[in-house]
Design a protein around this motif. Structure first.
Motif, PDB file in Angstrom:
ATOM      1  N   VAL A  71      45.042  34.085  31.851  1.00 18.46           N
ATOM      2  CA  VAL A  71      44.550  33.408  30.641  1.00 18.46           C
ATOM      3  C   VAL A  71      44.556  34.406  29.479  1.00 18.46           C
ATOM      4  O   VAL A  71      45.043  34.119  28.391  1.00 18.46           O
ATOM      5  N   ARG A  72      44.040  35.592  29.751  1.00 19.41           N
ATOM      6  CA  ARG A  72      43.982  36.631  28.697  1.00 19.41           C
ATOM      7  C   ARG A  72      45.372  37.002  28.208  1.00 19.41           C
ATOM      8  O   ARG A  72      45.571  37.308  27.031  1.00 19.41           O
ATOM      9  N   ALA A  73      46.330  36.983  29.132  1.00 21.71           N
ATOM     10  CA  ALA A  73      47.706  37.338  28.749  1.00 21.71           C
ATOM     11  C   ALA A  73      48.427  36.158  28.095  1.00 21.71           C
ATOM     12  O   ALA A  73      49.591  36.269  27.710  1.00 21.71           O
TER      13      ALA A  73
ATOM     14  N   TYR B  43      30.071  30.391  32.716  1.00 21.29           N
ATOM     15  CA  TYR B  43      31.362  31.088  32.782  1.00 21.29           C
ATOM     16  C   TYR B  43      31.713  31.632  31.405  1.00 21.29           C
ATOM     17  O   TYR B  43      31.253  31.086  30.380  1.00 21.29           O
ATOM     18  N   CYS B  44      32.522  32.676  31.354  1.00 20.10           N
ATOM     19  CA  CYS B  44      33.043  33.171  30.081  1.00 20.10           C
ATOM     20  C   CYS B  44      33.696  31.991  29.362  1.00 20.10           C
ATOM     21  O   CYS B  44      34.379  31.177  29.992  1.00 20.10           O
ATOM     22  N   SER B  45      33.481  31.899  28.059  1.00 15.30           N
ATOM     23  CA  SER B  45      34.007  30.732  27.352  1.00 15.30           C
ATOM     24  C   SER B  45      35.524  30.828  27.159  1.00 15.30           C
ATOM     25  O   SER B  45      36.157  29.867  26.769  1.00 15.30           O
ATOM     26  N   ARG B  46      36.095  31.985  27.456  1.00 14.07           N
ATOM     27  CA  ARG B  46      37.536  32.135  27.273  1.00 14.07           C
ATOM     28  C   ARG B  46      38.311  32.173  28.595  1.00 14.07           C
ATOM     29  O   ARG B  46      39.373  31.616  28.719  1.00 14.07           O
ATOM     30  N   CYS B  47      37.781  32.893  29.592  1.00 12.73           N
ATOM     31  CA  CYS B  47      38.473  32.959  30.887  1.00 12.73           C
ATOM     32  C   CYS B  47      37.630  32.252  31.949  1.00 12.73           C
ATOM     33  O   CYS B  47      36.842  31.382  31.633  1.00 12.73           O
ATOM     34  N   CYS B  48      37.790  32.623  33.212  1.00 12.16           N
ATOM     35  CA  CYS B  48      37.096  31.914  34.305  1.00 12.16           C
ATOM     36  C   CYS B  48      36.008  32.763  34.952  1.00 12.16           C
ATOM     37  O   CYS B  48      35.573  32.482  36.069  1.00 12.16           O
TER      38      CYS B  48
ATOM     39  N   ILE C   8      31.759  35.300  25.326  1.00  9.04           N
ATOM     40  CA  ILE C   8      33.029  35.882  25.788  1.00  9.04           C
ATOM     41  C   ILE C   8      32.770  37.182  26.552  1.00  9.04           C
ATOM     42  O   ILE C   8      31.963  38.010  26.108  1.00  9.04           O
ATOM     43  N   CYS C   9      33.467  37.369  27.662  1.00 10.74           N
ATOM     44  CA  CYS C   9      33.227  38.551  28.504  1.00 10.74           C
ATOM     45  C   CYS C   9      33.958  39.782  27.942  1.00 10.74           C
ATOM     46  O   CYS C   9      34.847  39.665  27.108  1.00 10.74           O
ATOM     47  N   LYS C  10      33.570  40.937  28.456  1.00 10.82           N
ATOM     48  CA  LYS C  10      34.147  42.191  27.934  1.00 10.82           C
ATOM     49  C   LYS C  10      35.616  42.350  28.284  1.00 10.82           C
ATOM     50  O   LYS C  10      36.377  42.946  27.530  1.00 10.82           O
ATOM     51  N   ALA C  11      36.019  41.820  29.439  1.00 11.77           N
ATOM     52  CA  ALA C  11      37.439  41.924  29.800  1.00 11.77           C
ATOM     53  C   ALA C  11      38.284  41.118  28.807  1.00 11.77           C
ATOM     54  O   ALA C  11      39.379  41.536  28.432  1.00 11.77           O
ATOM     55  N   CYS C  12      37.773  39.971  28.358  1.00 13.41           N
ATOM     56  CA  CYS C  12      38.500  39.178  27.353  1.00 13.41           C
ATOM     57  C   CYS C  12      38.529  39.914  26.011  1.00 13.41           C
ATOM     58  O   CYS C  12      39.552  39.925  25.324  1.00 13.41           O
ATOM     59  N   ARG C  13      37.412  40.541  25.644  1.00 12.50           N
ATOM     60  CA  ARG C  13      37.390  41.335  24.408  1.00 12.50           C
ATOM     61  C   ARG C  13      38.384  42.498  24.503  1.00 12.50           C
ATOM     62  O   ARG C  13      39.086  42.812  23.549  1.00 12.50           O
TER      63      ARG C  13
HETATM   64 ZN   LIG Z   1      36.425  36.312  29.784  1.00 12.38          ZN
END
Ligand SMILES: [Zn+2]
Length: 372
Positions: free
Chosen positions: A317-319, A18-23, A38-43
């Motif tokens: 999570v990102r927000a 899984y992305c280390s920041r989101c799900c 980390i995924c691109k949406a989180c970046r």
């Molecule tokens: Zn992510």
């Protein structure tokens, strides 16, 4: 399909990365983790805070001024609208803030909810916008919904194809070269970030959209009671037609800060926009116009091990609204719920429930094949 036993705060499937920041799991199509996992949406969500949105709004202003000058007595642009939240917000910005005269264009999946119909009519009425809608026949929709499952692994090919193709037909036939979409692909797709993509008009725009959104071309759907004639508007205009009309597109979300929660609050207050329960979700604003949203997202869950709950929880999570652990718990509560609309889908397609699961499991690829 139930997820394996999990402890609170854990990801649903230990065998997936899984992305280390989101799900977001690795089974998400086109997802790309960087060296930090980390995924691109989180970046993208980090970039959003650093982007000079004033400068981007100025670029948008110039592009819109150009379009107005060129359009003469014609419409200034085509705006594809679904009747959903994003399209209502798009129209508001273009009409009220930028003073454009758009032609709103809707491909109807023919699965409109009552709330969706109300929202669509209401926003067109209140903003005084002209509108063209294409609704394929019930019989055709039912046949395509059956074919769609083994072809692309969800119920909705006709919608993916129609939403993309129909506005291009309108743009070429009425010679309105500019098409303005809403949310940026950097926001939702995980395939690109705000800095990776060209924000200007891009010649490959049509082709890229066709590839990412439709996947299987319309000619593959001809046969078994579906003729080439039936699919006329599901085939995009020819490259020559597009070239001749000079069609190009842009995403409003590349130029203005996109905030789903704030936009929804605004639309509810200013326009009486309505939310309603959406199956497989814990937010009531996205896809509220479509009856089949629950089946679409549940099919993704069976095929890839995550559904819309995971998409929304990751956004939250990102927000900074919830932690990653809370997000996994929240997503687990909705992703695996069998939608009631599945009964309707089975009725119109003639599939048994076992066949539904079997077909979707056969569409699993790579690590998704390890799902239960
Ligand atoms: Zn992510």
């Amino acid at each position: 399909m139930k997820s394996q036993q999990r402890f609170p705060g854990d990801a649903p499937y230990p065998q997936l990365t899984y992305c280390s920041r989101c799900c977001m799991p690795e089974t998400n199509e086109g997802v790309d983790f960087d060296e930090m996992g980390i995924c691109k949406a989180c970046r993208s969500s980090e970039q959003k805070m650093r982007i000079d949105w004033t400068a981007r709004a100025e670029i948008l202003g110039r592009l819109i001024d150009d379009a107005k000058k060129k359009s003469g007595n014609n419409y200034d642009c085509v705006v594809p609208i679904s009747g959903g939240k994003d399209s209502a917000f798009q129209l508001h910005i273009l009409v009220k803030v930028y003073g454009l005269t758009p032609l709103a264009v809707t491909f109807s999946h023919n699965w409109f909810t009552e709330t969706g119909k109300y929202n669509l009519e209401n926003i067109l009425e209140k903003l005084g916008v002209d509108h063209i809608m294409y609704t394929p026949s019930r019989g055709l929709v039912n046949k395509l919904a059956r074919k769609s499952l083994p072809m692309i692994g969800d119920a909705c090919w006709h919608c993916h194809a129609g939403v993309w193709s129909f506005p291009f037909h309108v743009a070429t036939k009425f010679k309105i070269p500019l098409i303005i979409y809403g949310e940026s692909p950097a926001e939702f797709s995980g395939r690109t970030t705000y800095f990776d993509q060209d924000i200007k008009a891009d010649k490959d725009f049509v082709k890229v959209g066709m590839t990412n959104s439709i996947k299987v071309p319309a000619e593959n759907f001809v046969g078994d009671g579906v003729s080439r004639k039936d699919l006329n508007l599901f085939f995009p205009p020819t490259p020559e037609e597009l070239e001749e009309a000079g069609v190009y597109g842009m995403f409003l979300g590349d130029f203005i800060f996109w905030d789903h929660e704030r936009q929804t609050e605004f639309l509810v207050k200013e326009y009486g926009w309505k939310e309603d329960k959406v199956e497989g979700s814990y937010k009531w604003y996205k896809s509220v116009e479509c009856k089949m949203a629950g089946v679409h997202d549940y099919a993704k869950y069976v095929k890839r091990g995550f559904g819309r709950g995971t998409d929304f929880a990751s956004q939250d999570v990102r927000a900074g609204l919830i932690t990653r652990e809370e997000a996994f718990d929240l997503a687990a509560q909705v992703d695996e719920l069998r939608p009631e609309t599945l009964n309707y889908y089975l009725e119109i397609t003639g599939y048994t429930e076992d066949e539904f699961y079997e077909i979707l499991k056969s569409k699993r690829q790579n690590k998704a094949t390890s799902l239960p």
